[in-house]
Design a protein around this motif. Structure first.
Motif: not given
Length: 89
Positions: A33-45
Motif C-alpha cells: 500500500p505504501f508504494v501505491e499510495e505514498a511512493y510518488d509523493e516522496l522526494n528523490e532522496e
C-alpha cells in the motif's frame, strides 16, 4: 506513446511493486500500500532511502516495523517511522 521520463517512472514503479512482495504477510501489508499510495509523493532522496530499505532482510524489517528492535541506520529508521505514521492515519 509516453515520453521517456514517464516510461522510466512506470518502470521504477513496477520494480518497487515487485520488490515489495516480501516473504511475510505482515511486511506485504505495509509495503504494497505504501508504494501505491505514498511512493510518488516522496522526494528523490526519500525514494532512494525506500529502495535501500527494500534491500534489507525480512527478519530485520519485521523487527523494526513491529518495534522489537531499533534500526541502526538513521535514514532507514526515519523511513520506517514515516511508513508507520502513514499506516496509523
Amino acid at each position: 506513446m509516453f515520453p521517456r521520463q514517464s516510461e522510466e517512472i512506470l518502470k521504477d514503479k513496477r520494480r518497487m511493486r515487485w520488490a515489495c512482495r516480501r516473504g511475510m504477510l505482515e511486511l506485504d501489508v505495509l509495503f504494497a500500500p505504501f508504494v501505491e499510495e505514498a511512493y510518488d509523493e516522496l522526494n528523490e532522496e526519500q525514494q532512494q532511502v525506500f529502495r535501500r530499505l527494500l534491500t534489507c532482510d525480512d527478519p530485520d524489517l519485521f523487527s523494526w516495523f513491529m518495534g522489537h528492535a531499533k534500526c541502526p541506520d538513521p535514514e532507514l529508521a526515519e523511513m520506517v517511522a514515516l511508513m508507520l505514521r502513514r499506516v496509523k492515519v
